[in-house]
Design a protein around this motif. Structure first.
Motif, short mmCIF file in Angstrom:
data_model
loop_
_atom_site.label_atom_id
_atom_site.label_comp_id
_atom_site.label_asym_id
_atom_site.label_seq_id
_atom_site.Cartn_x
_atom_site.Cartn_y
_atom_site.Cartn_z
N GLY A 287 0.75 -1.25 -0.11
CA GLY A 287 0.06 0.04 0.07
C GLY A 287 0.86 1.41 -0.09
N ALA A 288 1.90 1.30 0.71
CA ALA A 288 2.66 2.39 0.80
C ALA A 288 3.32 2.62 -0.57
N ARG A 289 3.74 1.70 -1.38
CA ARG A 289 4.22 1.73 -2.67
C ARG A 289 3.41 2.14 -3.55
N ALA A 290 2.22 1.54 -3.70
CA ALA A 290 1.36 1.55 -4.67
C ALA A 290 0.16 2.53 -4.72
N LEU A 291 -0.28 3.02 -3.59
CA LEU A 291 -1.24 4.03 -3.23
C LEU A 291 -0.80 5.33 -2.93
N PRO A 292 -1.62 6.47 -3.45
CA PRO A 292 -1.35 7.65 -3.23
C PRO A 292 -1.74 8.12 -1.62
N ALA A 293 -1.23 8.85 -1.37
CA ALA A 293 -1.42 9.68 0.25
C ALA A 293 -2.94 9.80 0.25
N GLY A 294 -3.42 9.32 1.41
CA GLY A 294 -4.75 9.40 1.47
C GLY A 294 -5.39 8.25 2.66
N PRO A 295 -6.70 8.16 2.87
CA PRO A 295 -7.26 7.22 3.59
C PRO A 295 -6.88 5.91 3.60
N ALA A 296 -6.78 5.41 2.29
CA ALA A 296 -6.80 3.94 1.94
C ALA A 296 -5.15 3.51 2.21
N ARG A 297 -4.33 4.41 2.08
CA ARG A 297 -2.98 4.24 2.34
C ARG A 297 -2.54 4.08 3.86
N ALA A 298 -3.31 5.22 4.57
CA ALA A 298 -3.10 5.26 5.99
C ALA A 298 -3.75 4.36 6.72
N ALA A 299 -4.80 3.46 6.00
CA ALA A 299 -5.33 2.59 6.90
C ALA A 299 -4.52 1.37 6.75
N LEU A 300 -3.79 1.08 5.59
CA LEU A 300 -3.04 -0.16 5.40
C LEU A 300 -1.69 0.17 6.24
N LEU A 301 -1.22 1.17 6.43
CA LEU A 301 -0.09 1.26 7.12
C LEU A 301 -0.58 1.17 8.74
N ALA A 302 -1.83 1.47 9.15
CA ALA A 302 -2.24 1.35 10.26
C ALA A 302 -2.47 0.02 10.75
N LEU A 303 -2.96 -0.78 9.65
CA LEU A 303 -2.96 -2.25 9.88
C LEU A 303 -1.57 -2.79 10.13
N GLY A 304 -0.68 -2.53 9.55
CA GLY A 304 0.46 -3.15 9.83
C GLY A 304 1.16 -2.97 11.03
N ALA A 305 0.83 -1.64 11.50
CA ALA A 305 1.61 -1.14 12.83
C ALA A 305 0.77 -1.72 13.80
N VAL A 306 -0.58 -2.01 13.65
CA VAL A 306 -1.49 -2.64 14.96
C VAL A 306 -1.10 -4.01 15.17
N VAL A 307 -0.97 -4.57 14.16
CA VAL A 307 -0.60 -6.01 14.16
C VAL A 307 0.67 -6.24 14.65
N ALA A 308 1.66 -5.45 14.18
CA ALA A 308 2.89 -5.72 14.76
C ALA A 308 2.92 -5.48 16.32
N LEU A 309 2.19 -4.49 16.73
CA LEU A 309 1.94 -4.18 18.26
C LEU A 309 1.45 -5.38 18.86
N GLN A 310 0.44 -5.96 18.36
CA GLN A 310 -0.16 -7.06 18.98
C GLN A 310 0.56 -8.19 19.01
N TYR A 311 1.31 -8.60 17.88
CA TYR A 311 2.28 -9.60 17.96
C TYR A 311 3.15 -9.48 19.19
N ALA A 312 3.92 -8.30 19.30
CA ALA A 312 4.90 -8.08 20.33
C ALA A 312 4.31 -7.97 21.65
N LEU A 313 2.82 -7.82 21.85
CA LEU A 313 2.11 -7.98 23.23
C LEU A 313 2.06 -9.48 23.63
N GLY A 314 1.71 -10.31 22.33
CA GLY A 314 1.53 -11.64 22.46
C GLY A 314 2.85 -12.45 23.10
N VAL A 315 3.96 -12.16 22.57
CA VAL A 315 5.25 -12.60 22.92
C VAL A 315 5.76 -12.05 24.37
N ALA A 316 5.42 -11.02 24.58
CA ALA A 316 5.54 -10.36 26.02
C ALA A 316 4.59 -11.21 26.84
#
Length: 356
Positions: A287-316
């Motif tokens: 999404g960061a590479r293929a989409l222009p700045a806007g809600p769709a691109r921001a939503a995909l970046l947020a998805l990656g960040a939230v999932v990474a945070l949740q994975y870290a919480l699970g390991v902890a």
């Protein structure tokens, strides 16, 4: 999408937006309910109230005699005999209040949905075609309360000190379905239009697959919780020095390992979470590479960040052997992951073809 209410183009914006914000508020209440449910489960409080009283149960015990009656009831179940024997009525009160708050919050969600629904309905503010969906959501909320009691009742059986893992996953799964439907309906009312450039079809398929993996990981996490599988194999990334733990397939028939074998259940949760995390990061990078700045691109970046945070919480949570506060946070963040996935899916909907 299965949650798409398809509001008519003629629906007025001043009708849609108040209903959307009301539904977002209800979704927030459900999110808090999931967090309360996690704390209730982790503290072993869920079996402290042994009566199903939807109306009279709204009030807590108002006399010492009533406290003693409820405590005497609790002392008849295996959890008291095997886990909490001798902790006294003050210990009972500590676990009682959390379960009482959990049930009270469920009743408040019902009122927060029903009263505005009646008001919007009487005022004629509900867009055409949306009424059946709102009635369905209300019915599912009532069903969730009944499923909750069905789950709790399993913990009173002679050989149990906790609820059935199968009923726990059913209760959790229905909560996620209800939350997802409420959120998706609200998003459809806030952004009913499907305009703008088409997004890559492959990216949409990847996000759909990511969402599916995330839901499977959450349901697998329900079995981890139900079996208390997080209290063993507290190393990462290996499980007692092995990638696949010894005894993964020790139960027969094999399918029982997926829900009743602690080693297999924890491994499956790890595997699904890892696959979902990789898929979410891939979708964010695409999404960061293929989409222009806007809600769709921001939503995909947020998805990656939230999932990474949740994975870290699970390991902890695993490495710290599931402290109550961290286990509750991990379950709460799971709803954030579902939120991010649904928002991303909504933003990537293809534009509607113009009518001929």
């Amino acid at each position: 999408m299965p949650f798409d209410p398809h509001p008519p183009r003629s629906a007025r914006q001043d009708d849609r937006r108040p209903i959307a914000w009301w539904l977002l508020g209800v979704a927030g209440l459900i999110w808090a309910m999931v967090a309360l449910g996690g704390a209730t489960r982790l503290t072993g409080s869920g079996l402290s109230i042994m009566e199903w009283a939807p109306l009279s149960g709204t009030l807590p015990p108002l006399s010492e005699a009533e406290w003693q009656r409820l405590y005497d009831l609790y002392r008849t179940i295996p959890q008291y005999e095997l886990v909490n024997r001798g902790f006294g009525i003050e210990g009972f009160k500590r676990i009682f209040w959390l379960e009482w708050a959990h049930r009270l919050w469920g009743r408040l969600i019902g009122l927060a949905f029903l009263l505005p629904l009646v008001w919007f309905w009487v005022r004629g503010r509900i867009p055409a075609g949306l009424k059946p969906r709102l009635l369905l959501l209300f019915a599912l909320g009532g069903l969730q309360g009944a499923v909750g009691w069905f789950m709790v009742a399993s913990g009173f059986e002679a050989d149990r000190t906790a609820v059935s893992p199968y009923r726990l996953v059913l209760h959790l799964g229905l909560a996620l379905v209800l939350y997802g439907m409420v959120l998706w309906t609200a998003l459809g009312l806030l952004r009913p239009e499907r305009t703008g450039p088409r997004r890559p079809a492959g990216l949409r398929r990847l996000v759909h697959a990511t969402a599916g993996l995330l839901v499977l990981a959450m349901l697998a996490g329900g079995f981890v919780a139900g079996l208390r599988a997080g209290l063993t194999y507290n190393t990462f990334p290996l499980m007692d020095g092995r990638l696949v733990p010894e005894g993964y397939a020790q139960l027969s028939p094999f399918w029982r390992n997926l829900t009743a074998n602690i080693a297999a259940v924890q491994f499956n949760h790890r595997l699904l979470a890892t696959l979902a995390g990789l898929a979410a990061l891939a979708a964010a990078a695409w999404g960061a590479r293929a989409l222009p700045a806007g809600p769709a691109r921001a939503a995909l970046l947020a998805l990656g960040a939230v999932v990474a945070l949740q994975y870290a919480l699970g390991v902890a949570t695993l490495l710290m052997v599931v402290p109550v506060w961290l286990g509750t946070l991990h379950q709460t963040a799971a709803v954030g992951v579902l939120t991010a996935a649904l928002v991303a899916l909504h933003m990537l909907r293809p534009p509607r073809m113009p009518a001929r």
